[in-house]
Design a protein around this motif. Structure first.
Motif, PDB file in Angstrom:
ATOM      1  N   ALA A   1     -17.912  12.787  -1.835  1.00  0.00           N
ATOM      2  CA  ALA A   1     -18.760  12.310  -2.926  1.00  0.00           C
ATOM      3  C   ALA A   1     -17.921  11.909  -4.139  1.00  0.00           C
ATOM      4  N   LEU A   2     -16.888  12.708  -4.437  1.00  0.00           N
ATOM      5  CA  LEU A   2     -16.002  12.360  -5.551  1.00  0.00           C
ATOM      6  C   LEU A   2     -15.265  11.056  -5.250  1.00  0.00           C
ATOM      7  N   PHE A   3     -14.801  10.922  -4.021  1.00  0.00           N
ATOM      8  CA  PHE A   3     -14.059   9.706  -3.674  1.00  0.00           C
ATOM      9  C   PHE A   3     -14.960   8.469  -3.674  1.00  0.00           C
ATOM     10  N   HIS A   4     -16.226   8.635  -3.286  1.00  0.00           N
ATOM     11  CA  HIS A   4     -17.162   7.505  -3.361  1.00  0.00           C
ATOM     12  C   HIS A   4     -17.291   7.030  -4.807  1.00  0.00           C
ATOM     13  N   ALA A   5     -17.451   7.982  -5.730  1.00  0.00           N
ATOM     14  CA  ALA A   5     -17.587   7.624  -7.146  1.00  0.00           C
ATOM     15  C   ALA A   5     -16.299   7.004  -7.672  1.00  0.00           C
ATOM     16  N   LEU A   6     -15.174   7.543  -7.248  1.00  0.00           N
ATOM     17  CA  LEU A   6     -13.884   7.026  -7.696  1.00  0.00           C
ATOM     18  C   LEU A   6     -13.683   5.575  -7.237  1.00  0.00           C
ATOM     19  N   LEU A   7     -13.985   5.315  -5.975  1.00  0.00           N
ATOM     20  CA  LEU A   7     -13.766   3.978  -5.422  1.00  0.00           C
ATOM     21  C   LEU A   7     -14.745   2.954  -5.976  1.00  0.00           C
ATOM     22  N   ALA A   8     -15.928   3.417  -6.388  1.00  0.00           N
ATOM     23  CA  ALA A   8     -16.937   2.504  -6.924  1.00  0.00           C
ATOM     24  C   ALA A   8     -16.687   2.154  -8.387  1.00  0.00           C
ATOM     25  N   ALA A   9     -15.811   2.892  -9.049  1.00  0.00           N
ATOM     26  CA  ALA A   9     -15.587   2.677 -10.478  1.00  0.00           C
ATOM     27  C   ALA A   9     -14.863   1.359 -10.717  1.00  0.00           C
ATOM     28  N   PRO A  10     -15.246   0.628 -11.763  1.00  0.00           N
ATOM     29  CA  PRO A  10     -14.542  -0.626 -12.088  1.00  0.00           C
ATOM     30  C   PRO A  10     -13.041  -0.418 -12.280  1.00  0.00           C
ATOM     31  N   ALA A  11     -12.662   0.747 -12.805  1.00  0.00           N
ATOM     32  CA  ALA A  11     -11.244   1.015 -13.061  1.00  0.00           C
ATOM     33  C   ALA A  11     -10.418   1.085 -11.793  1.00  0.00           C
ATOM     34  N   ALA A  12     -11.075   1.312 -10.641  1.00  0.00           N
ATOM     35  CA  ALA A  12     -10.342   1.411  -9.369  1.00  0.00           C
ATOM     36  C   ALA A  12     -10.103   0.053  -8.726  1.00  0.00           C
ATOM     37  N   GLN A  13     -10.832  -0.956  -9.160  1.00  0.00           N
ATOM     38  CA  GLN A  13     -10.760  -2.261  -8.500  1.00  0.00           C
ATOM     39  C   GLN A  13      -9.398  -2.917  -8.760  1.00  0.00           C
TER      40      GLN A  13
ATOM     41  N   ARG B   1      -6.553  -1.706  -8.260  1.00  0.00           N
ATOM     42  CA  ARG B   1      -5.562  -0.748  -8.720  1.00  0.00           C
ATOM     43  C   ARG B   1      -4.878  -0.094  -7.523  1.00  0.00           C
ATOM     44  N   ALA B   2      -3.633   0.308  -7.690  1.00  0.00           N
ATOM     45  CA  ALA B   2      -2.915   1.044  -6.649  1.00  0.00           C
ATOM     46  C   ALA B   2      -2.053   2.103  -7.313  1.00  0.00           C
ATOM     47  N   LEU B   3      -2.063   3.304  -6.742  1.00  0.00           N
ATOM     48  CA  LEU B   3      -1.281   4.423  -7.275  1.00  0.00           C
ATOM     49  C   LEU B   3      -0.295   4.884  -6.201  1.00  0.00           C
ATOM     50  N   PRO B   4       0.866   4.265  -6.121  1.00  0.00           N
ATOM     51  CA  PRO B   4       1.810   4.575  -5.045  1.00  0.00           C
ATOM     52  C   PRO B   4       2.478   5.936  -5.160  1.00  0.00           C
ATOM     53  N   ALA B   5       2.407   6.575  -6.318  1.00  0.00           N
ATOM     54  CA  ALA B   5       3.042   7.890  -6.458  1.00  0.00           C
ATOM     55  C   ALA B   5       2.300   8.961  -5.670  1.00  0.00           C
ATOM     56  N   VAL B   6       1.005   8.756  -5.433  1.00  0.00           N
ATOM     57  CA  VAL B   6       0.213   9.747  -4.702  1.00  0.00           C
ATOM     58  C   VAL B   6       0.638   9.750  -3.239  1.00  0.00           C
ATOM     59  N   ARG B   7       1.038  10.926  -2.747  1.00  0.00           N
ATOM     60  CA  ARG B   7       1.503  11.013  -1.365  1.00  0.00           C
ATOM     61  C   ARG B   7       0.512  11.726  -0.457  1.00  0.00           C
TER      62      ARG B   7
ATOM     63  N   ARG C   1      -6.952   4.339   1.295  1.00  0.00           N
ATOM     64  CA  ARG C   1      -5.592   3.904   1.638  1.00  0.00           C
ATOM     65  C   ARG C   1      -5.193   2.649   0.870  1.00  0.00           C
ATOM     66  N   THR C   2      -6.171   1.919   0.356  1.00  0.00           N
ATOM     67  CA  THR C   2      -5.864   0.776  -0.515  1.00  0.00           C
ATOM     68  C   THR C   2      -5.520   1.256  -1.919  1.00  0.00           C
TER      69      THR C   2
ATOM     70  N   ARG D   1       0.509   4.734  -0.352  1.00  0.00           N
ATOM     71  CA  ARG D   1       1.593   5.505   0.282  1.00  0.00           C
ATOM     72  C   ARG D   1       1.156   6.927   0.629  1.00  0.00           C
ATOM     73  N   ALA D   2      -0.162   7.173   0.586  1.00  0.00           N
ATOM     74  CA  ALA D   2      -0.653   8.541   0.769  1.00  0.00           C
ATOM     75  C   ALA D   2      -1.142   8.799   2.183  1.00  0.00           C
ATOM     76  N   CYS D   3      -1.040  10.048   2.563  1.00  0.00           N
ATOM     77  CA  CYS D   3      -1.637  10.552   3.792  1.00  0.00           C
ATOM     78  C   CYS D   3      -2.946  11.246   3.401  1.00  0.00           C
ATOM     79  N   VAL D   4      -4.061  10.825   3.999  1.00  0.00           N
ATOM     80  CA  VAL D   4      -5.350  11.449   3.715  1.00  0.00           C
ATOM     81  C   VAL D   4      -5.539  12.622   4.680  1.00  0.00           C
ATOM     82  N   VAL D   5      -5.711  13.806   4.128  1.00  0.00           N
ATOM     83  CA  VAL D   5      -5.781  15.037   4.913  1.00  0.00           C
ATOM     84  C   VAL D   5      -7.143  15.676   4.721  1.00  0.00           C
TER      85      VAL D   5
END
Length: 552
Positions: free
Chosen positions: A294-306, A308-314, A332-333, A337-341
């Motif tokens: 649910a948090l990730f759905h909200a995060l991905l839907a946010a205009p600020a995520a469009q 955007r890429a955060l390569p430091a997250v592993r 993954r977009t 560079r992250a592994c989703v666990v």
């Protein structure tokens, strides 16, 4: 990595002590512009422990933590444990009646609250509480600095010099953590120190490619196994996480000690705001984040995520509910560079039971919540013949056994006997395993639903709705919702003399009736009216028919 871990005879305080000695000058917590290093966090916790002891809090006493996430939550959490007392984490959004019930259930002798949550605690009644301490507001947990009458400022309890407290045995109770349980009743789970230590080591050693070690002072630290490391391994004493899971919840409470054991810097995010979350992750170059679908759905839907890429997250850790493939691809977009666990757990197992592995050469199948963590056994058993295992690929009830399985329900021996059988925990969750042991959560027994990562129990909501004078019969089901996972929907048969008559006004009144009696995540989100509920020949409500007939 070894097949099994060796668990030290230690307490939760030894996790903090080990990191304070190993990483003394590393920032442990960041709350806005305020920070605490590991050495400072340990010192402040020891001061708080002394302050509690000087005010009569002794070993085994329960101290309620009734506050939002802030810099002061870990200080008071570890201080309570270092004093030999027991942490009772309470949801700060509970209404007064529910809060009072949990204070009584835990037998709390003291409470630590916050200016924004203190009014609810006072409304619940402070009878039986010999001490109510108030932490100051902070950047991520703002509030009126004025202190309610009859309370003590945190500064008074931090005034003494730090000194070691009693040696806390591993079999002492660390947490009284509340869960709805499979019956929906609010119950406190007894989590011992050895359970927390084991669960922290199970997850941290798995993800940091390390084994447990103990320093000369008894502090726990991680000894890396170099040959087991992958590109996603978080080396001890490195990395940054964004902490958004509420600390009163098992995922946040145990997760903070996992971070401390790993030597992470935890950047506190406060109430979840997608734009703020992304800003923090980018500014502090977060290497790990955790949340629910649910948090990730909200995060991905946010205009600020469009775009955007955060390569430091592993590593992206997901729990509380299964994550769908569309969300996986989108994550993954955003985190290229992250592994989703994914992982699976419950409060009765301290926090976690299974986890995906951070190995790019052996990815976990999509839809799986991973493998049992170190020293954990999983059995998928027949729902009727509970001693009989089902073949691989078939669905049954998930049972678990391991060093993180807790001591049962506080003050409820009969319920403990039902759920904890011969060292095994009957989880109440439906699952299947493949031939390699990967676990797939299929559903939940007894109709529990998950709203934004929180367990919601229809029976509790049905009981509350049944107490409204307009309700003759009611059944609550979980229905899919894109932004929340599932939402509680109530099907109501109104009494003939209901006023107002069935319709939008009564629906709003019924939802308000529930909202006044539960935490926000438990609120009924839809009310629909029927002439009669579908029932079996035995008179049992057929919830499956309600689910099939439900239209958005």
């Amino acid at each position: 990595m070894p097949a099994r871990l060796s668990y030290p005879e230690a307490s939760v305080g030894d996790i903090l002590a080990g990191s304070a000695r190993r990483y003394p000058d590393r920032v442990a917590l960041r709350d806005g512009d305020d920070t605490l290093t590991y050495a400072e966090l340990h010192e402040q916790a020891l001061r708080f422990a002394r302050g509690l002891r000087e005010r009569g809090i002794t070993e085994g006493d329960a101290v309620a933590l009734h506050q939002p996430n802030s810099l002061w939550f870990p200080v008071t959490y570890y201080g309570i444990l270092l004093a030999g007392a027991v942490v009772a984490p309470l949801n700060p959004t509970l209404p007064p009646a529910a809060l009072r019930a949990q204070l009584d259930e835990a037998g709390a002798r003291a409470a630590v609250t916050h200016p924004a949550t203190a009014p609810a605690l006072i409304a619940a009644g402070t009878d039986g509480l010999e001490l109510v301490a108030v932490v100051p507001p902070s950047a991520v947990a703002p509030g009126d600095p004025a202190r309610p009458d009859g309370t003590v400022p945190l500064a008074e309890l931090l005034a003494g010099d730090p000194e070691p407290g009693p040696r806390v045995p591993p079999d002492a109770v660390a947490h009284l953590s509340f869960t709805g349980g499979t019956t929906g009743r609010s119950k406190a789970v007894q989590v011992l120190h050895r359970h927390v230590v084991a669960n922290c080591l199970q997850f941290t050693c798995w993800r940091a490619a390390a084994v447990p070690a103990v320093d000369p002072g008894g502090g726990i630290f991680l000894d890396p196994v170099a040959e087991a490391a992958t590109e996603y391994t978080n080396q001890p004493g490195q990395g940054v996480s964004i902490a958004v899971a509420p600390f009163f919840h098992a995922m946040g409470l145990v997760g903070q000690s996992i971070g401390v054991l790993a030597g992470l810097t935890s950047v506190l995010a406060g109430r979840f705001d997608p734009e703020r979350f992304l800003e923090l992750a980018e500014k502090f170059e977060a290497t790990q984040i955790a949340g629910s679908p649910a948090l990730f759905h909200a995060l991905l839907a946010a205009p600020a995520a469009q775009g955007r890429a955060l390569p430091a997250v592993r590593v992206v850790n997901s729990g509380a509910a299964p994550i769908d493939t569309t969300t996986l691809r989108a994550l993954r977009t955003l985190f290229p560079r992250a592994c989703v666990v994914e992982g699976y757990g419950l409060t009765e197992a301290t926090m976690g039971v299974t986890s995906g592995i951070v190995d790019p050469d052996d990815p976990v199948p999509i839809g799986s919540v991973g493998l049992p963590v170190f020293d954990t056994e999983i059995e998928i058993r027949d729902l009727v013949q509970t001693g009989s295992r089902v073949p691989d690929g078939e669905t049954g009830e998930l049972w678990a056994r391991g060093p993180q399985i807790t001591a049962g329900y506080h003050g409820h021996p009969e319920l403990t006997a039902e759920q904890f059988v011969d060292g095994w925990l009957r989880t109440g969750d439906l699952a299947r395993c493949d031939e390699r042991g990967h676990v797939y959560i299929v559903g939940r027994a007894k109709d529990m639903l998950i709203y934004k990562g929180y367990n919601v129990y229809p029976g509790q909501l049905e009981e509350i709705l049944s107490g409204h004078p307009a309700v003759a019969q009611v059944s609550v089901i979980g229905v899919p919702a894109a932004d929340a996972g599932e939402i509680p929907a109530a099907y109501v048969v109104a009494r003939p003399d209901a006023s107002p008559a069935p319709g939008p006004a009564l629906a709003e009144e019924l939802m308000a009736h529930v909202s006044a009696r539960v935490a926000p995540y438990q609120r009924v989100r839809e009310v629909r009216f029927l002439e009669a509920l579908p029932t079996s020949a035995a008179g049992k409500v057929l919830k499956a028919e309600l689910r099939r007939a439900h239209k958005p």
